[in-house]
Design an enzyme around this catalytic site. Sequence first.
Site, PDB file in Angstrom:
ATOM      1  N   GLU A   1       0.708  -1.362   0.059  1.00  0.00           N
ATOM      2  CA  GLU A   1      -0.091  -0.012   0.143  1.00  0.00           C
ATOM      3  C   GLU A   1       0.843   1.251   0.139  1.00  0.00           C
ATOM      4  OE1 GLU A   1      -4.224  -0.626   2.544  1.00  0.00           O
ATOM      5  OE2 GLU A   1      -2.414  -1.508   3.171  1.00  0.00           O
TER       6      GLU A   1
ATOM      7  N   ASP B   1      -2.507  -4.585   3.488  1.00  0.00           N
ATOM      8  CA  ASP B   1      -2.946  -4.673   5.092  1.00  0.00           C
ATOM      9  C   ASP B   1      -3.913  -5.760   5.294  1.00  0.00           C
ATOM     10  OD1 ASP B   1      -0.971  -2.594   5.729  1.00  0.00           O
ATOM     11  OD2 ASP B   1      -2.466  -1.206   5.701  1.00  0.00           O
TER      12      ASP B   1
ATOM     13  N   ASP C   1      -6.480  -6.011   7.129  1.00  0.00           N
ATOM     14  CA  ASP C   1      -7.874  -5.698   7.424  1.00  0.00           C
ATOM     15  C   ASP C   1      -8.791  -5.613   6.111  1.00  0.00           C
ATOM     16  OD1 ASP C   1      -7.189  -3.230   6.305  1.00  0.00           O
ATOM     17  OD2 ASP C   1      -7.126  -2.059   8.070  1.00  0.00           O
TER      18      ASP C   1
ATOM     19  N   GLU D   1     -10.221  -3.090   4.842  1.00  0.00           N
ATOM     20  CA  GLU D   1      -9.717  -2.202   3.928  1.00  0.00           C
ATOM     21  C   GLU D   1      -8.584  -2.765   2.782  1.00  0.00           C
ATOM     22  OE1 GLU D   1     -11.377   1.149   2.287  1.00  0.00           O
ATOM     23  OE2 GLU D   1     -11.863   0.423   4.389  1.00  0.00           O
TER      24      GLU D   1
ATOM     25  N   TYR E   1       1.058  -4.526  13.293  1.00  0.00           N
ATOM     26  CA  TYR E   1      -0.105  -3.520  12.795  1.00  0.00           C
ATOM     27  C   TYR E   1      -1.016  -2.849  13.741  1.00  0.00           C
ATOM     28  CZ  TYR E   1      -3.702  -2.474   9.111  1.00  0.00           C
ATOM     29  OH  TYR E   1      -4.603  -2.017   8.452  1.00  0.00           O
TER      30      TYR E   1
ATOM     31  N   ARG F   1      -3.984  -1.239  13.274  1.00  0.00           N
ATOM     32  CA  ARG F   1      -5.430  -1.092  13.502  1.00  0.00           C
ATOM     33  C   ARG F   1      -5.764  -2.479  13.940  1.00  0.00           C
ATOM     34  NH1 ARG F   1      -4.631   1.685   8.516  1.00  0.00           N
ATOM     35  NH2 ARG F   1      -4.873   3.981   8.874  1.00  0.00           N
TER      36      ARG F   1
ATOM     37  N   HIS G   1      -5.573 -11.958  15.134  1.00  0.00           N
ATOM     38  CA  HIS G   1      -4.782 -10.595  15.081  1.00  0.00           C
ATOM     39  C   HIS G   1      -4.193 -10.497  16.489  1.00  0.00           C
ATOM     40  CE1 HIS G   1      -7.588  -8.668  11.743  1.00  0.00           C
ATOM     41  NE2 HIS G   1      -6.752  -9.860  11.310  1.00  0.00           N
TER      42      HIS G   1
END
Length: 856
Positions: free
Chosen positions: A9, A81, A83, A85, A283, A285, A328
């Site tokens: 990203e 990533d 997640d 998104e 990570y 988030r 996670h």
Amino acid sequence: MSKNLVIVESPAKAKTIQKYLGKDFDVKSSFGHIRDLPKKGMGIDLETFSPDYEVSADKKKLVTELKSAVKKAEMVWLASDEDREGEAIAWHLADELKLKPENRKRIVFHEITKNAILKAIENPRDIDQNLVNAQQARRVLDRIVGFEMSPVLWKKVKPGLSAGRVQSVAVRLIVEREKEIREFVPKASFKVDGIFLNNNEQEIASKLKKDFEKEADAEKFLEQARTTEFKVLNVETKPGTRSASAPFTTSTLQQEASSRLGYNVTNTMRLAQRLYEEGFITYMRTDSVNLSQEAIEGAKKQIVSEYGSEYSAPRNYTTKSASAQEAHEAIRPTDFSVKTIGDAQLSKLYQLIYRRTLASQMANAKIEKTVIEIGNPKLAQHFEAQGEVIIFDGFLKAYGIVKAEDDDEENNEKLLPKVSVGEVLSYKTIIATEKFTRPSARYTEAGLVRKLEDLGIGRPSTYAPTIQTIQNREYVDKREIEPQTREVVKISLAKDKIKKVVLDEKFGGDKNKFIPTDIGEVVSDFLTENFKEILDYGFTARVEGSFDEIASGGQKWKEMMLDFYSKFHPRIADVEENADRATGDRLLGVDPKTGKNVHARIGRFGAMIQIGETEDEEKPTFASLMTGQNIATITFDEALELFKLPFELSDFEEQPVSVGVGRFGPYVKWGETYISIPKGEDPLSVNQERAEEVIKEKKLADAPIATYKGEPVTKGTGRFGPFIKYKSIFVNVPKKYDFENLSQSDINELIDAKLEKEANRYIQQWEKEKISIENGRWGPFVKFGKAMFKIPKKKDDTKYEADELKDISLDEVKKWITDQDKNAFAEKKKPAAKKKAPAAKKTTAAAKKVPAAKKK
């Protein structure tokens, strides 16, 4: 060219990963999403809820480059990533780059370390369509809510407003808290504190176990205490423990960085993103407090090495949130041997994460709590002194004591001297102080995040953008609230004498807390009244639950959208047709001069006071509210005072002087110069003498501090920080310069650099036509007025060089502009045409067209 292409990203992430994978892999960045819903129009088929994605203009060149790289690669590794998104980004890349399943692999990792990257390469998977659909459901639902609710606000409140599912709920929380504060009625009581002395003259601070409602009762108690012999009635010692908090989730990191470091939510996430991309933390988030076995072992090794084995207590935590993904991890360091890093701001946040993770794996602190009861059987109430001693510091050695945002300052427990039951004590002072109950505190950024999380509204990735959005839309702000003053009674007993005094106490002041603006309050009230379900906290949380179900494959996203829209759209139509306009109107009273009604309300340009009605033959008169005033709380007398502004004063140095209130607050106007009146000063109190003081201060501040090539140089502080001004050029002064003590060489250096930058800015410029060819961050571009246009390629499909652009004619540049905007030059004729046309009809037609165009 490498046979393996990895797409991540961000460029920072690409750089870090490239060094781990070596020459067999080529790592490129997508710079986030390469495509999204269109900026203009809804971009969703409301029959099927199919989104119409498009590659954004600024990503077309990048997509072309990625397609070229894909053709040369045998395998494409999608490494966005982990997640939802990130999964959606991988899906968009696969779709837009036409990647076949056999030529693509999806990899995810919680941290950017060599081991994690190589392990991910060894364990690829395909794109998880359930996660993609959960992201699509959120994006589509939020787009529909925003696009259908916003035009209702334009029609019923004020043009230019917007609504959003999570943002509107966040504003509602802030508005309801403010109303709660306004309606709060403080209740007074008398709290009694005593300081006693033992035989060794050591002080014991204590509190009476019961408060008095009436002043007379408090005074009567002090009168009794004056002749009472105080003794130690009881001493109780209890062992206790304190345990460490779990490792950080996104929410708790944002809260702790706010309270410990003073970082706002957006800044915290920006720094955490950098720490992650540079390989320092996992990570950032996440809503999980889980730690991997590898992390637990790493923390244990560091704790034993640094503090000793007695401090180690390995444990794992479980997350209370049902939606948290235990696969996670919590936010933690990737390497416990790294205790600090070079960048100061990054290092502060890194050390906070480091110490919190380490503390979570350390032994409980052992404390001994002592409670001493002091009094006499003759007294109905007794005093209590509390203190504690840390016997073993445990995790506190790494992390210290955490103070909650709402902890009472008075509850700090102190170390107590040794005393025994029956020991006689003498009082040093016994003081009864009138205290008032306080309303709930306004939300800080950290407090709002905690509340949203408690209600199940939003997810780790949404907190920061939500908080930024409600401020950008000017629905809430963090303006300072000036404190009020009230009288409090203080009765003290010392040396056998009782003394009573009345003191002034400041209360109600606040800063750096969220306060709704007038427009924010009116919009929130309108939405809450007319869209109860959308603004309902439980509904918003249930929607988040539906997204979680879609992510786990338990629900189909288009079925969820159909169910939502079938109830939502009819409500939109009903409100648009039947709801009354919302202005927050408050009738304050009748103007004694004109006999007309005085209203506080939202107008076209914001909050205002209006005398008279719009339908009256004689037009109403208006006055803007001053900073800190609110249409919900302004009094009738305060409203009438506003009509005294602006007022004229005598000339000063042959230029007229007046005092008024404008968009940026109260001001003194001297000639054509507007000078802000200092914060908190009432403009109505500004007389001739004070106005001249303000003008002289401004003249002194604007006096030249130096010259450059014979021209004066002045300095000031503006919206973007400190600056110096030379002719009409503003030059920002970076932090590395001492702004208060700029030398001539500093000034020369700053202006030289600015002039050089400006000289390199223009390749060609036609000032009369307001057209220029300029050097930009991504290469040359054409600017026409405020609009920017691309430079097309040459006939041989190559780009223009800067030297070639110096010879391009104005007519050719105009053609480039027209090719991209057919009406670019025609628009200039519109203002003249408007003047000739009937104003009222044109305005109405235009107003009606705007929402329709937006909704398509």
